[in-house]
Motif scaffolding. Structure first.
Motif, mmCIF file in Angstrom:
data_model
loop_
_atom_site.group_PDB
_atom_site.id
_atom_site.type_symbol
_atom_site.label_atom_id
_atom_site.label_comp_id
_atom_site.label_asym_id
_atom_site.label_seq_id
_atom_site.Cartn_x
_atom_site.Cartn_y
_atom_site.Cartn_z
ATOM 1 N N GLY A 21 -15.391 -5.131 -0.519
ATOM 2 C CA GLY A 21 -14.290 -4.262 -0.076
ATOM 3 C C GLY A 21 -13.262 -4.047 -1.166
ATOM 4 O O GLY A 21 -12.082 -3.775 -0.895
ATOM 5 N N SER A 23 -12.785 -1.645 -3.179
ATOM 6 C CA SER A 23 -12.285 -0.291 -3.453
ATOM 7 C C SER A 23 -11.224 0.154 -2.446
ATOM 8 O O SER A 23 -10.784 1.300 -2.461
ATOM 9 N N GLY A 24 -10.841 -0.754 -1.553
ATOM 10 C CA GLY A 24 -9.764 -0.442 -0.600
ATOM 11 C C GLY A 24 -8.416 -0.829 -1.185
ATOM 12 O O GLY A 24 -8.289 -1.113 -2.384
ATOM 13 N N PHE A 25 -7.415 -0.857 -0.340
ATOM 14 C CA PHE A 25 -6.035 -1.085 -0.780
ATOM 15 C C PHE A 25 -5.845 -2.446 -1.477
ATOM 16 O O PHE A 25 -5.559 -2.519 -2.685
ATOM 17 N N GLY A 27 -8.072 -4.876 -2.078
ATOM 18 C CA GLY A 27 -9.154 -5.191 -3.016
ATOM 19 C C GLY A 27 -8.927 -4.544 -4.371
ATOM 20 O O GLY A 27 -9.135 -5.176 -5.421
ATOM 21 N N LEU A 46 -18.539 -5.102 -4.435
ATOM 22 C CA LEU A 46 -19.519 -4.546 -3.489
ATOM 23 C C LEU A 46 -18.745 -3.839 -2.389
ATOM 24 O O LEU A 46 -17.994 -4.480 -1.635
ATOM 25 N N ASP A 47 -18.916 -2.527 -2.301
ATOM 26 C CA ASP A 47 -18.122 -1.778 -1.327
ATOM 27 C C ASP A 47 -18.982 -0.659 -0.739
ATOM 28 O O ASP A 47 -19.729 0.014 -1.467
ATOM 29 N N THR A 50 -16.340 3.446 2.578
ATOM 30 C CA THR A 50 -15.979 4.157 3.806
ATOM 31 C C THR A 50 -14.816 5.091 3.449
ATOM 32 O O THR A 50 -14.421 5.163 2.280
ATOM 33 N N ALA A 52 -11.919 4.520 3.581
ATOM 34 C CA ALA A 52 -10.811 3.739 3.009
ATOM 35 C C ALA A 52 -11.068 3.276 1.579
ATOM 36 O O ALA A 52 -10.178 2.741 0.926
ATOM 37 N N ASN A 75 -23.324 -2.361 1.765
ATOM 38 C CA ASN A 75 -22.662 -2.735 3.003
ATOM 39 C C ASN A 75 -22.833 -4.237 3.241
ATOM 40 O O ASN A 75 -23.935 -4.770 3.059
ATOM 41 N N LYS A 77 -23.138 -5.603 5.882
ATOM 42 C CA LYS A 77 -24.067 -5.810 7.009
ATOM 43 C C LYS A 77 -25.522 -5.860 6.522
ATOM 44 O O LYS A 77 -26.414 -6.240 7.257
ATOM 45 N N ALA A 99 -13.586 -4.793 5.340
ATOM 46 C CA ALA A 99 -13.263 -4.760 6.767
ATOM 47 C C ALA A 99 -12.829 -3.354 7.156
ATOM 48 O O ALA A 99 -12.433 -2.557 6.309
ATOM 49 N N THR A 116 -18.629 -4.249 11.285
ATOM 50 C CA THR A 116 -18.282 -4.723 9.939
ATOM 51 C C THR A 116 -17.581 -6.075 9.976
ATOM 52 O O THR A 116 -17.972 -7.018 9.292
ATOM 53 N N SER A 144 -7.918 -12.787 5.764
ATOM 54 C CA SER A 144 -7.629 -12.407 7.150
ATOM 55 C C SER A 144 -6.138 -12.087 7.331
ATOM 56 O O SER A 144 -5.405 -11.952 6.353
ATOM 57 N N TYR A 170 -9.081 -4.644 16.618
ATOM 58 C CA TYR A 170 -9.041 -5.051 15.200
ATOM 59 C C TYR A 170 -8.759 -6.542 15.077
ATOM 60 O O TYR A 170 -9.518 -7.283 14.432
ATOM 61 N N ASN A 200 0.990 -5.982 4.151
ATOM 62 C CA ASN A 200 1.108 -5.669 2.709
ATOM 63 C C ASN A 200 1.583 -4.231 2.523
ATOM 64 O O ASN A 200 1.311 -3.366 3.343
HETATM 65 P P1 NAD Z 1 -8.741 -1.101 3.505
HETATM 66 O O1 NAD Z 1 -9.128 -0.476 4.792
HETATM 67 O O2 NAD Z 1 -7.780 -0.401 2.624
HETATM 68 O O3 NAD Z 1 -10.046 -1.393 2.621
HETATM 69 C C1 NAD Z 1 -11.225 -1.889 3.173
HETATM 70 C C2 NAD Z 1 -12.330 -1.744 2.119
HETATM 71 O O4 NAD Z 1 -13.530 -2.315 2.665
HETATM 72 C C3 NAD Z 1 -12.668 -0.298 1.761
HETATM 73 O O5 NAD Z 1 -12.865 -0.181 0.369
HETATM 74 C C4 NAD Z 1 -13.971 -0.023 2.499
HETATM 75 O O6 NAD Z 1 -14.790 0.954 1.863
HETATM 76 C C5 NAD Z 1 -14.610 -1.400 2.478
HETATM 77 N N1 NAD Z 1 -15.557 -1.618 3.587
HETATM 78 C C6 NAD Z 1 -15.376 -1.332 4.893
HETATM 79 N N2 NAD Z 1 -16.480 -1.669 5.596
HETATM 80 C C7 NAD Z 1 -17.352 -2.193 4.711
HETATM 81 C C8 NAD Z 1 -18.653 -2.750 4.833
HETATM 82 N N3 NAD Z 1 -19.278 -2.824 6.021
HETATM 83 N N4 NAD Z 1 -19.284 -3.201 3.713
HETATM 84 C C9 NAD Z 1 -18.665 -3.132 2.498
HETATM 85 N N5 NAD Z 1 -17.442 -2.605 2.325
HETATM 86 C C10 NAD Z 1 -16.783 -2.141 3.420
HETATM 87 O O7 NAD Z 1 -8.209 -2.551 3.897
HETATM 88 P P2 NAD Z 1 -7.067 -3.428 3.209
HETATM 89 O O8 NAD Z 1 -5.764 -3.073 3.798
HETATM 90 O O9 NAD Z 1 -7.271 -3.421 1.753
HETATM 91 O O10 NAD Z 1 -7.452 -4.867 3.792
HETATM 92 C C11 NAD Z 1 -8.396 -5.693 3.114
HETATM 93 C C12 NAD Z 1 -8.566 -6.977 3.916
HETATM 94 O O11 NAD Z 1 -7.322 -7.647 4.044
HETATM 95 C C13 NAD Z 1 -9.075 -6.743 5.344
HETATM 96 O O12 NAD Z 1 -9.984 -7.752 5.650
HETATM 97 C C14 NAD Z 1 -7.830 -6.868 6.200
HETATM 98 O O13 NAD Z 1 -8.152 -7.347 7.476
HETATM 99 C C15 NAD Z 1 -7.028 -7.896 5.418
HETATM 100 N N6 NAD Z 1 -5.566 -7.812 5.545
HETATM 101 C C16 NAD Z 1 -4.919 -6.631 5.338
HETATM 102 C C17 NAD Z 1 -3.520 -6.607 5.402
HETATM 103 C C18 NAD Z 1 -2.744 -5.334 5.152
HETATM 104 O O14 NAD Z 1 -1.528 -5.322 5.356
HETATM 105 N N7 NAD Z 1 -3.362 -4.264 4.716
HETATM 106 C C19 NAD Z 1 -2.811 -7.771 5.689
HETATM 107 C C20 NAD Z 1 -3.529 -8.965 5.914
HETATM 108 C C21 NAD Z 1 -4.901 -8.967 5.817
#
Ligand code: NAD
Ligand code: DAU
Length: 369
Positions: A21, A23-25, A27, A46-47, A50, A52, A75, A77, A99, A116, A144, A170, A200
């Motif tokens: 994950g 490539s998300g926020f 990560g 590994l992403d 999606t 996000a 994925n 999964k 996630a 997921t 988490s 969620y 965050n």
């Molecule tokens: P996000 O939604 O911005 O990024 C999620 C990333 O996971 C994306 O790059 C997406 O492509 C990837 N992804 C989704 N499903 C996938 C799968 N099945 N296989 C591989 N990749 C997959 O989320 P975020 O805000 O960066 O949060 C990251 C983690 O931190 C999450 O587990 C979230 O629960 C946790 N978290 C977030 C916050 C927050 O404020 N954003 C706070 C505490 C914990």
């Protein structure tokens, strides 16, 4: 450093880290920061990409950082893909960010959150366990959230021993994945560690979450949808502080333990929106215009909306010596500047399925974006 220290011995070769994950926020911020401050890490991201995940987030890495970064689309999964990845590299650790992360989406359509967050985490744990030969050489950090603890009243804090009481699909899915990680430690002595962090904010956050959504809507002169009376409270942490806490936990945390991470920055949502209006009006020199606060619209509340989150982060502060470096105002200004400088990034992530999602799910909730 405690007895379980996993800190890199300088004489050792490179460390291979699998980030899921990435490539998300969070990560993205984590990988970019780790590449800078841990030149001995080689990171495989590994992403599944999606809505996000944005692969462009790494396009501007410098040469040194690029050498230590690899990407694989896949994925969590997909057990076959995971086995393939683990058979190719000897990893020192997995850091699991992958996630579905947006509470509103989980209310509208929970399916992928279970797929997921629960099944995906299970498959990743299983593949990692098969690969992991000994607790000495490996860590699995499961990222988490404080949302697993449910809602607080006007007083008190979440500690590591607060019972789980999730309110949304969620948070229930994240609670479930935490239990799995914990069970793998208890049953198989698998070296999993869990971090439960508060809200965050910072660069690269998808503009569906409160702060980037409000920043973009203020810039674009669109309505600012505040749920309910706007008095719900979140505890905000600048994303780089979270990333540094994760590195601490990876290197010095104790397997089987959980660590709460928070910013001691409790704010009501409405106060955040007012502050963003003020800062952006100043920044955009909108002096002749009425305040952007006039754009605020109180809309139908989020079902099951948790009232207040607040983290007690004494354990990570005292045991691992972590503390946040960014104060809230500084973090907010950095965040605003980043969005103003990166409107192209916003356009690129908004051009996918986002518009469709807003149109189908938000219209009947009184949001007019
Ligand atoms: P996000 O939604 O911005 O990024 C999620 C990333 O996971 C994306 O790059 C997406 O492509 C990837 N992804 C989704 N499903 C996938 C799968 N099945 N296989 C591989 N990749 C997959 O989320 P975020 O805000 O960066 O949060 C990251 C983690 O931190 C999450 O587990 C979230 O629960 C946790 N978290 C977030 C916050 C927050 O404020 N954003 C706070 C505490 C914990
Ligand atoms: O606490 C950690 C969690 O923080 C993470 O686990 C989640 O992945 C992350 O999305 C975040 O969850 P929240 O639900 O707290 O974040 P969100 O930005 O969606 O909402 C923050 C608060 O703002 C919440 O009380 C709901 C409110 N809100 C949100 C949006 C998107 C509004 O009033 N209007 C909005 O348009």
């Amino acid at each position: 450093m405690n007895t379980h220290s996993f800190k890199l011995d300088n004489t050792m070769a490179k460390r291979n880290i699998l980030v899921t994950g990435g490539s998300g926020f969070i990560g993205t911020n984590f990988i970019r920061h780790a590449l800078k401050i841990r030149p001995d890490w080689e990171i495989l991201n590994l992403d599944a990409l999606t809505y996000a995940g944005n692969p462009l987030n790494f396009d501007d890495l410098n040469e040194d950082n690029r050498r230590n970064y690899k990407f694989a689309k896949g994925n969590i999964k997909d057990s076959q893909k995971l086995n393939e990845i683990f058979s190719q590299t000897n990893f020192h650790g997995v850091i699991n960010f992958a996630a579905e992360s947006h509470v509103d989406r989980s209310i509208a359509k929970p399916d992928e959150f279970i797929e997921t967050n629960v099944t995906g985490t299970f498959r990743l744990l299983e593949a990692s366990r098969k690969f992991c030969k000994s607790t000495r050489d490996f860590r699995f950090i499961h990222i988490s959230t404080d949302e697993v603890f449910g809602s607080l009243g006007s007083e008190g804090y979440f500690t590591e021993t607060t019972p789980y009481n999730p309110s949304s699909p969620y948070s229930a899915s994240k609670a479930s994945s935490d239990h799995l990680a914990k069970a793998y430690f208890c049953t198989y002595d698998f070296p999993a560690i869990i971090t439960n962090c508060s809200n965050n904010y910072g660069p690269y956050q998808f503009p569906e979450k409160l702060i980037p959504l409000m920043i973009m809507n203020i810039i674009e002169d669109k309505p600012l949808p505040v749920y309910g009376n706007g008095k719900n409270i979140r505890d905000w942490l600048y994303v780089i502080d979270h990333c540094e806490a994760i590195i601490k936990v990876f290197e010095e945390g104790t397997p089987g333990e959980t660590y709460n991470v928070g910013g001691n920055a409790e704010k009501q949502n409405i106060d955040i929106v007012h502050l963003l209006c003020k800062l952006l009006d100043e920044r955009l020199q909108r002096t002749g215009k009425e305040t952007s606060c006039n754009l605020i619209e109180f809309v139908t509340d989020r079902p099951g909306h948790d009232k207040r989150y607040a983290i007690d982060s004494k354990k990570i502060r005292e045991k691992l010596g972590w503390k946040p470096r960014f104060d809230f105002m500084e973090g907010m200004k950095l965040t605003i500047d980043w969005y103003l400088d990166n409107m192209k990034w916003v356009e690129s992530v908004r051009s996918g399925t986002y518009r469709e999602w807003i149109d189908t799910n938000y219209k009947d909730r009184g949001k007019s974006l």
